[in-house]
Scaffold this motif. Structure first.
Motif, PDB file in Angstrom:
ATOM      1  N   ARG A   4       4.021   0.286 -39.769  1.00 33.87           N
ATOM      2  CA  ARG A   4       4.426   1.626 -40.176  1.00 33.87           C
ATOM      3  C   ARG A   4       5.386   1.524 -41.357  1.00 33.87           C
ATOM      4  O   ARG A   4       6.208   0.608 -41.440  1.00 33.87           O
ATOM      5  N   ASN A   5       5.297   2.480 -42.252  1.00 31.67           N
ATOM      6  CA  ASN A   5       6.042   2.442 -43.508  1.00 31.67           C
ATOM      7  C   ASN A   5       7.422   3.093 -43.381  1.00 31.67           C
ATOM      8  O   ASN A   5       7.533   4.246 -42.938  1.00 31.67           O
ATOM      9  N   ILE A   6       8.446   2.361 -43.816  1.00 35.43           N
ATOM     10  CA  ILE A   6       9.827   2.829 -43.753  1.00 35.43           C
ATOM     11  C   ILE A   6      10.413   2.829 -45.165  1.00 35.43           C
ATOM     12  O   ILE A   6      10.294   1.835 -45.892  1.00 35.43           O
ATOM     13  N   TYR A   7      11.038   3.922 -45.544  1.00 33.04           N
ATOM     14  CA  TYR A   7      11.705   4.020 -46.850  1.00 33.04           C
ATOM     15  C   TYR A   7      13.210   4.073 -46.602  1.00 33.04           C
ATOM     16  O   TYR A   7      13.684   4.884 -45.796  1.00 33.04           O
ATOM     17  N   VAL A   8      13.969   3.214 -47.291  1.00 32.11           N
ATOM     18  CA  VAL A   8      15.408   3.058 -47.035  1.00 32.11           C
ATOM     19  C   VAL A   8      16.212   3.540 -48.235  1.00 32.11           C
ATOM     20  O   VAL A   8      15.973   3.114 -49.370  1.00 32.11           O
ATOM     21  N   VAL A   9      17.192   4.431 -47.972  1.00 34.10           N
ATOM     22  CA  VAL A   9      18.046   4.964 -49.030  1.00 34.10           C
ATOM     23  C   VAL A   9      19.507   4.676 -48.689  1.00 34.10           C
ATOM     24  O   VAL A   9      20.047   5.201 -47.709  1.00 34.10           O
ATOM     25  N   ASP A  51       6.531   6.801 -43.039  1.00 27.82           N
ATOM     26  CA  ASP A  51       6.528   7.290 -41.661  1.00 27.82           C
ATOM     27  C   ASP A  51       7.932   7.641 -41.189  1.00 27.82           C
ATOM     28  O   ASP A  51       8.099   8.516 -40.337  1.00 27.82           O
ATOM     29  N   VAL A  52       8.938   6.944 -41.730  1.00 24.45           N
ATOM     30  CA  VAL A  52      10.337   7.250 -41.430  1.00 24.45           C
ATOM     31  C   VAL A  52      11.172   7.022 -42.686  1.00 24.45           C
ATOM     32  O   VAL A  52      10.982   6.032 -43.397  1.00 24.45           O
ATOM     33  N   LEU A  53      12.087   7.938 -42.937  1.00 19.40           N
ATOM     34  CA  LEU A  53      13.072   7.805 -44.006  1.00 19.40           C
ATOM     35  C   LEU A  53      14.414   7.465 -43.368  1.00 19.40           C
ATOM     36  O   LEU A  53      14.897   8.202 -42.508  1.00 19.40           O
ATOM     37  N   LEU A 121       9.355   7.192 -34.618  1.00 16.96           N
ATOM     38  CA  LEU A 121       7.916   6.982 -34.802  1.00 16.96           C
ATOM     39  C   LEU A 121       7.119   7.471 -33.596  1.00 16.96           C
ATOM     40  O   LEU A 121       5.980   7.930 -33.726  1.00 16.96           O
ATOM     41  N   ALA A 122       7.736   7.385 -32.420  1.00 14.73           N
ATOM     42  CA  ALA A 122       7.071   7.822 -31.188  1.00 14.73           C
ATOM     43  C   ALA A 122       7.214   9.329 -30.954  1.00 14.73           C
ATOM     44  O   ALA A 122       6.736   9.851 -29.944  1.00 14.73           O
ATOM     45  N   GLY A 123       7.899  10.012 -31.886  1.00 18.89           N
ATOM     46  CA  GLY A 123       8.027  11.458 -31.771  1.00 18.89           C
ATOM     47  C   GLY A 123       9.269  11.934 -31.050  1.00 18.89           C
ATOM     48  O   GLY A 123       9.380  13.125 -30.719  1.00 18.89           O
TER      49      GLY A 123
END
Length: 213
Positions: A4-9, A51-53, A121-123
Motif C-alpha cells: 500500500r502506498n504511503i506519502y510522508v510530509v 492510500d495514507v498521508l 488502511l483497514a478503515g
C-alpha cells in the motif's frame, strides 16, 4: 500482496527519512512520495493517490492543518494520519472533525506509527492508547474544555504562539495581517481567561497546560 502506498510530509529531514526507511522495510507498505512543504505536497497529490498521508502540522512553508483543508476542498485528501509535536488532547478531536483519520504525537515509537497506518488502511480511526483512554473519560480537564471553545483559526494561532513565533511570522504563515494576529491574541486571552499576553504565551508554550492536563 501489492504494498500500500504511503506519502510522508515532514519538514525535518531526519524524521522524514527515518519514517520513510521504516515504512519501506515493511512488506505490505511502501513510500510513494515524500515532501517537506505544503507546495510540494499539493503538486504531488494532483497526480498521486496514496492510500495514507502521514502529515506533520508544522511545515516549512505553512500549516499542515491548512494543507489538509485545501486538499479536502479539492477532493484530493487521502486518509490522513497526523504525526505532530502538538498536544493530541488539544488538536486530535478538531483535526478528526476536519477529516483526519488518526493522530499521534511524535514521541510514539515507530511500531505504533506503523500500527496506526495499518488501522487507517483497514478503515479504522487511529489514536494513542492515552488518547483513547482520555476520550472514554466522562469529563476532560478544565484546560482542554476551554480549548474546545476556540475557532479553528484561533487554535492555529495558539499553536504557532506555542512555537514562540511572533506576530509577523504567524501572519506570514497564515496569510493574514499582523494586526489581525493581535486581534486573535486578544480573543484568546478572553476565551482562555488569561490576563496578559505573557500569560497567553506561557499557556501556549505549555506552562499552564502541562500542569492541568
Amino acid at each position: 500482496m501489492t504494498p500500500r502506498n504511503i506519502y510522508v510530509v515532514d519538514d525535518h529531514p531526519l524524521i522524514r527519512k527515518g519514517l520513510c526507511h521504516a515504512i519501506n522495510a515493511e512488506a505490505d507498505l511502501r513510500v510513494c512520495g515524500e515532501s517537506a512543504s505544503c507546495r510540494e505536497t499539493l503538486h504531488d497529490l494532483q497526480t498521486q493517490t496514496p492510500d495514507v498521508l502521514v502529515l506533520d502540522l508544522s511545515l516549512s512553508d505553512g500549516n499542515g492543518w491548512r494543507l489538509m483543508q485545501q486538499l479536502r476542498a479539492q477532493g484530493n485528501l487521502p486518509p490522513t494520519l497526523i504525526l505532530s509535536v502538538c498536544d493530541e488532547e488539544i488538536y486530535a478531536k478538531r483535526l478528526l472533525q476536519d477529516g483526519a483519520r488518526g493522530y499521534l504525537m511524535k514521541d510514539e515509537p515507530i511500531p505504533a506509527v506503523l500500527a496506526a497506518i495499518r488501522k487507517i488502511l483497514a478503515g479504522h480511526l487511529a489514536f494513542s492508547d492515552h488518547m483513547v483512554a482520555r476520550m472514554l473519560q466522562p469529563e476532560n480537564a478544565p484546560s482542554v474544555q476551554l480549548m474546545d471553545h476556540l475557532s479553528n483559526r484561533e487554535l492555529q494561532v495558539y499553536g504557532l504562539l506555542g512555537q514562540e513565533m511572533g506576530n509577523k511570522a504567524i501572519a506570514a504563515r497564515l496569510g493574514i495581517s499582523p494586526k489581525t494576529i493581535g486581534t486573535y491574541k486578544s480573543r484568546l486571552r478572553v476565551k482562555l481567561d488569561l490576563r496578559t499576553t505573557h500569560d497567553l504565551l506561557e499557556h501556549a508554550r505549555g506552562g499552564y497546560l502541562g500542569d492541568q492536563v
